[in-house]
Motif scaffolding. Sequence first.
Motif, PDB file in Angstrom:
ATOM      1  N   ASN A  70       0.822  -1.204   0.000  1.00 13.90           N
ATOM      2  CA  ASN A  70       0.000   0.000   0.000  1.00 13.90           C
ATOM      3  C   ASN A  70       0.859   1.257   0.000  1.00 13.90           C
ATOM      4  N   CYS A  71       0.904   1.938  -1.144  1.00 15.84           N
ATOM      5  CA  CYS A  71       1.697   3.161  -1.285  1.00 15.84           C
ATOM      6  C   CYS A  71       0.849   4.244  -1.939  1.00 15.84           C
ATOM      7  N   LYS A  72       1.041   5.473  -1.507  1.00 12.67           N
ATOM      8  CA  LYS A  72       0.360   6.603  -2.121  1.00 12.67           C
ATOM      9  C   LYS A  72       1.380   7.692  -2.412  1.00 12.67           C
ATOM     10  N   TYR A  73       1.281   8.294  -3.581  1.00 12.18           N
ATOM     11  CA  TYR A  73       2.140   9.434  -3.919  1.00 12.18           C
ATOM     12  C   TYR A  73       1.461  10.709  -3.436  1.00 12.18           C
ATOM     13  N   VAL A  74       2.209  11.549  -2.722  1.00 15.26           N
ATOM     14  CA  VAL A  74       1.713  12.841  -2.244  1.00 15.26           C
ATOM     15  C   VAL A  74       2.730  13.912  -2.618  1.00 15.26           C
ATOM     16  N   SER A  75       2.264  15.119  -2.798  1.00 17.45           N
ATOM     17  CA  SER A  75       3.152  16.187  -3.257  1.00 17.45           C
ATOM     18  C   SER A  75       3.552  17.161  -2.157  1.00 17.45           C
ATOM     19  N   SER A  76       2.981  17.025  -0.963  1.00 15.65           N
ATOM     20  CA  SER A  76       3.293  17.959   0.120  1.00 15.65           C
ATOM     21  C   SER A  76       2.943  17.336   1.459  1.00 15.65           C
ATOM     22  N   ILE A  77       3.455  17.938   2.518  1.00 18.18           N
ATOM     23  CA  ILE A  77       3.137  17.441   3.859  1.00 18.18           C
ATOM     24  C   ILE A  77       1.659  17.646   4.168  1.00 18.18           C
ATOM     25  N   GLU A  78       1.099  18.732   3.670  1.00 19.11           N
ATOM     26  CA  GLU A  78      -0.327  18.985   3.896  1.00 19.11           C
ATOM     27  C   GLU A  78      -1.171  17.884   3.270  1.00 19.11           C
ATOM     28  N   GLU A  79      -0.840  17.535   2.017  1.00 15.65           N
ATOM     29  CA  GLU A  79      -1.583  16.473   1.338  1.00 15.65           C
ATOM     30  C   GLU A  79      -1.394  15.133   2.043  1.00 15.65           C
ATOM     31  N   ALA A  80      -0.161  14.857   2.467  1.00 14.91           N
ATOM     32  CA  ALA A  80       0.128  13.591   3.137  1.00 14.91           C
ATOM     33  C   ALA A  80      -0.707  13.437   4.400  1.00 14.91           C
ATOM     34  N   ARG A  95      10.910  11.003   9.817  1.00 15.85           N
ATOM     35  CA  ARG A  95      12.266  11.332  10.270  1.00 15.85           C
ATOM     36  C   ARG A  95      12.283  12.689  10.963  1.00 15.85           C
ATOM     37  N   ASN A  96      13.388  12.943  11.670  1.00 14.99           N
ATOM     38  CA  ASN A  96      13.603  14.293  12.199  1.00 14.99           C
ATOM     39  C   ASN A  96      14.327  15.127  11.146  1.00 14.99           C
ATOM     40  N   HIS A  97      14.819  16.295  11.523  1.00 19.30           N
ATOM     41  CA  HIS A  97      15.457  17.243  10.598  1.00 19.30           C
ATOM     42  C   HIS A  97      14.477  17.675   9.508  1.00 19.30           C
ATOM     43  N   GLN A  98      13.324  18.146   9.963  1.00 16.75           N
ATOM     44  CA  GLN A  98      12.323  18.692   9.062  1.00 16.75           C
ATOM     45  C   GLN A  98      12.383  20.219   9.102  1.00 16.75           C
ATOM     46  N   GLU A  99      11.811  20.850   8.106  1.00 18.87           N
ATOM     47  CA  GLU A  99      11.691  22.299   8.131  1.00 18.87           C
ATOM     48  C   GLU A  99      10.644  22.708   9.162  1.00 18.87           C
ATOM     49  N   ASP A 100      10.767  23.941   9.670  1.00 20.85           N
ATOM     50  CA  ASP A 100       9.826  24.426  10.688  1.00 20.85           C
ATOM     51  C   ASP A 100       8.384  24.358  10.195  1.00 20.85           C
ATOM     52  N   SER A 101       8.176  24.609   8.901  1.00 15.96           N
ATOM     53  CA  SER A 101       6.827  24.595   8.348  1.00 15.96           C
ATOM     54  C   SER A 101       6.195  23.201   8.455  1.00 15.96           C
ATOM     55  N   VAL A 102       7.027  22.160   8.355  1.00 16.26           N
ATOM     56  CA  VAL A 102       6.515  20.795   8.491  1.00 16.26           C
ATOM     57  C   VAL A 102       6.054  20.552   9.920  1.00 16.26           C
ATOM     58  N   SER A 122      18.396  18.619  16.675  1.00 13.02           N
ATOM     59  CA  SER A 122      18.822  20.004  16.878  1.00 13.02           C
ATOM     60  C   SER A 122      18.265  20.472  18.218  1.00 13.02           C
ATOM     61  N   TYR A 123      18.828  21.544  18.759  1.00 15.01           N
ATOM     62  CA  TYR A 123      18.331  22.043  20.036  1.00 15.01           C
ATOM     63  C   TYR A 123      16.849  22.430  19.960  1.00 15.01           C
ATOM     64  N   PRO A 124      16.415  23.139  18.890  1.00 14.95           N
ATOM     65  CA  PRO A 124      14.979  23.437  18.793  1.00 14.95           C
ATOM     66  C   PRO A 124      14.122  22.167  18.738  1.00 14.95           C
ATOM     67  N   GLU A 125      14.626  21.098  18.118  1.00 13.68           N
ATOM     68  CA  GLU A 125      13.868  19.850  18.082  1.00 13.68           C
ATOM     69  C   GLU A 125      13.748  19.241  19.472  1.00 13.68           C
ATOM     70  N   ILE A 126      14.816  19.301  20.252  1.00 13.82           N
ATOM     71  CA  ILE A 126      14.757  18.775  21.615  1.00 13.82           C
ATOM     72  C   ILE A 126      13.622  19.437  22.383  1.00 13.82           C
ATOM     73  N   LYS A 127      13.546  20.753  22.298  1.00 13.95           N
ATOM     74  CA  LYS A 127      12.519  21.488  23.031  1.00 13.95           C
ATOM     75  C   LYS A 127      11.136  21.266  22.430  1.00 13.95           C
ATOM     76  N   LEU A 128      11.055  21.265  21.104  1.00 10.86           N
ATOM     77  CA  LEU A 128       9.774  21.075  20.431  1.00 10.86           C
ATOM     78  C   LEU A 128       9.185  19.709  20.745  1.00 10.86           C
TER      79      LEU A 128
END
Length: 420
Positions: A70-80, A95-102, A122-128
């Motif tokens: 079962n696989c689906k192609y998506v073009s953005s995090i919003e669509e996913a 995974r980690n190391h995503q953009e803030d918008s994600v 990253s430090y911001p990821e630890i806190k987030l």
Amino acid sequence: METKKEKVKLAILFQEEEAREIDLLHPELGNPGVGGTAFCFILLMKYLDLRPEIDMTVYSFQKNNLPCQNCKYVSSIEEALGEIEKDKKEVVLLRNHQEDSVYEELKKHALKYIVWMHNKLSYPEIKLFSEMKSVRRIISVSREMYDYYIDDTIIEKMDYIWNIFVPPSKEKVRGSNQTKNVTFMGSLTYDKNFHLLTDVWKRIVEEVPTAKLHVIGSGKLYDKHSVMGKYGIAEKEYEERFMPGICDDSGNVLDSVVFHGILGDEKYDVMKESAVGVANPMATETFCLVAIEMEACGVPVVSRRKNGLVDTVKSGETGILYSDISELPTAIIQLLKDEELNETMGEKAKEFARNFFLPENIIPKWILIMQQVAENEPARYQKPEQNFDNNGKRIRQILHGIHRIPFLRWVPSIHDLQKK
């Protein structure tokens, strides 16, 4: 009588750009030429898809043939995320190391996230992640990198699971006739520290005149659009950093150096003809699949005694881990000259890499954690047992104890102090 558990309704986000237009159907045959994170994701898909406890769909940002039903192609995090909710999935692996918008988009959805930590947080990821209630688990890929966070309250959400490794056929194991080949494999970018090996290569050849350096990798492994330098090997600035150490006075590549570019399964044919494997010389890796691949071919590995390499290379047994980068050439030269030591370490390396990381050993831990997340069970702290000199672990353990006292949870972690 124990009640039967419901299937975990799992969504996997597969976002790796470098996997575009690469056949990913058979990861069990070896890495087809993608980065380590992408390869680990497709291996996990392959073996989770075989398990009846998991109802899995992969949401891919690239159009690929993936090793799952079962696989689906998506073009953005919003669509996913929209598709995930529509499909009534509950647990999401990413995974980690995503953009803030994600991360901002993830907050908008009532899902249970498992973050697979292939890179240091990253430090911001630890806190987030500490504060974000929908992040239910952070999975480290090695025990040493789990221990790296015990001084911070984020450890309350953490666990560790070794990466899966499917060994190549026994025909890819090194024979008893040793060459003097040294093999490096990895992306030719600053973070893999290839330049530290080229800096000392001429010294190695002075000591062992028949030594050859074989390089598997390219500056285009993660970014296919990188602008290459004069030699077409890596990005211009980085190429100018490492090439002087392996060129003669006229700028010609030394006869003792061979560049293979990005290889798929053929990499094992290079490895099995090697006397020494060099993994990231500064050991910034959280696991280092390269080290395991080399060991599986019966090749002892050299790297620094730091981070995840402490788990994937058993220093003095399956290779040599040095404390200071100045020891890099000494370790390589020792393994090139001492054939008896090399053979002994190579044999132990083969046994370790070919048995410890098999899917049948790793997948049950993934299923257990996914079931715990689905059933809202918290992570359980695992007290460190060894390697207390790695990343100041002894001090981190003391801080962990302090944070168990409610009115002392404010005491800063080492991560807090490093940030400040």
